[in-house]
Design a protein around this motif. Structure first.
Motif, short mmCIF file in Angstrom:
data_model
loop_
_atom_site.label_atom_id
_atom_site.label_comp_id
_atom_site.label_asym_id
_atom_site.label_seq_id
_atom_site.Cartn_x
_atom_site.Cartn_y
_atom_site.Cartn_z
N LEU A 1 0.83 -1.20 0.00
CA LEU A 1 0.00 0.00 0.00
C LEU A 1 0.87 1.26 0.00
O LEU A 1 1.89 1.32 0.68
N GLU B 1 -1.01 6.63 0.96
CA GLU B 1 -2.44 6.97 0.92
C GLU B 1 -3.32 5.73 1.03
O GLU B 1 -4.53 5.79 0.83
N THR C 1 -3.43 3.05 -0.89
CA THR C 1 -3.95 2.60 -2.18
C THR C 1 -2.95 1.64 -2.83
O THR C 1 -1.80 1.54 -2.42
#
Length: 286
Positions: free
Chosen positions: A14, A17, A19
């Motif tokens: 990840l 952020e 994501t």
């Protein structure tokens, strides 16, 4: 060729952020289609890791809770589980209350807090899981906990970690997963032990495994894997023990590692195999 890759989530797969880049997701899916066993090895609870696994098309058993639980999505029973004992759990709750440090606990894949604090809310929002308020955590402790998590600033957690290591010694595994997270699990519950167990279940040798991580709690993962990869943003301890240092989590370091050590060698193998076939055809014609 490597048959299995175990990837940490926060700070590794990840971004900052929280994501996953489309390129990284596509690369992981390519590796899976090739037959590589891709799994997640995280301190997060199973329900949180499961969301990411589903997003990526990962169907292998997941290593969660720092290695305290291995479970397959859709299966009610865990393949492997090592909870913190009721005695140690109760002592940790007492220490947290006396020092006024936030402590949240996990049992039956449920996140519990004694009160609805900002830290609990922020954590639950970040990992996209619900939480349950239970003022009497001591009563819950009688069943033991899968994991206990202290959340505070490093100046609070660093001395606490040393204190807990002196108090519990080898009776608990105590490690930081982030600068503000201090996690406590069963002494056999670490990512390395869980990886060994899972690899044995799947019939995969240690030499055929890649482990990728970034923080102190990933040290055992890299030690257990035949080939350990540290992210470019990893703590120095993890970089020092790694066989290779990739790019950072914000620069698609996982994608880079899979390309370099899984996909490119496989493609090279296909090219060599094709060349040999052409050579044999040529010899037959002669």
């Amino acid at each position: 060729m490597y048959k299995m890759i175990a990837i940490d989530l926060d700070g590794t797969l990840l971004t900052d952020e929280l994501t996953i880049s489309p390129n990284t997701a596509a690369t992981i899916q390519k590796a899976i289609r090739m037959g590589t066993v891709v799994t997640i090895a995280t301190g997060r609870m199973f329900s949180s890791a499961k969301l990411i696994a589903e997003q990526l098309g990962i169907h292998a058993p997941l290593i969660t809770y720092q290695g305290a639980m291995i479970r397959i999505a859709g299966e009610a029973e865990a393949l492997y589980e090592r909870p913190v004992s009721p005695d140690i759990a109760e002592k940790l709750l007492t220490i947290a209350r006396e020092k006024n440090i936030h402590l949240q606990v996990y049992q039956d894949d449920i996140l519990y807090g004694a009160a609805e604090t900002d830290k609990l809310i922020a954590y639950a929002n970040a990992v996209q899981v619900p939480y349950t308020i239970e003022p009497d955590l001591i009563a819950l402790a009688q069943k033991g906990f899968t994991k206990l998590l202290f959340i505070d600033e490093p100046e609070v957690l660093d001395p606490l970690q040393k204190e807990l290591q002196l108090l519990f010694g080898e009776s608990a595994y105590i490690a930081k997963s982030k600068r503000t997270y201090l996690e406590v699990t069963h002494p056999e519950a670490n990512k390395g032990s869980a990886l060994f167990f899972l690899a044995n279940e799947l019939g995969i040798d240690r030499s055929e495994i890649i482990g990728i991580g970034d923080n102190h709690n990933d040290a055992e993962l890299l030690k257990a894997a035949g080939f350990g990869i540290a992210m470019g943003n990893a703590v120095q301890e993890v970089k020092d023990m790694a066989d290779y240092i990739s790019l950072s989590n914000n620069d698609e370091g996982v994608m880079h590692a899979i390309d370099k050590f899984i996909l490119e060698p496989a493609n090279a193998g296909k090219i060599l195999e094709g060349s040999e076939e052409h050579a044999q055809l040529g010899r037959k014609k002669l």
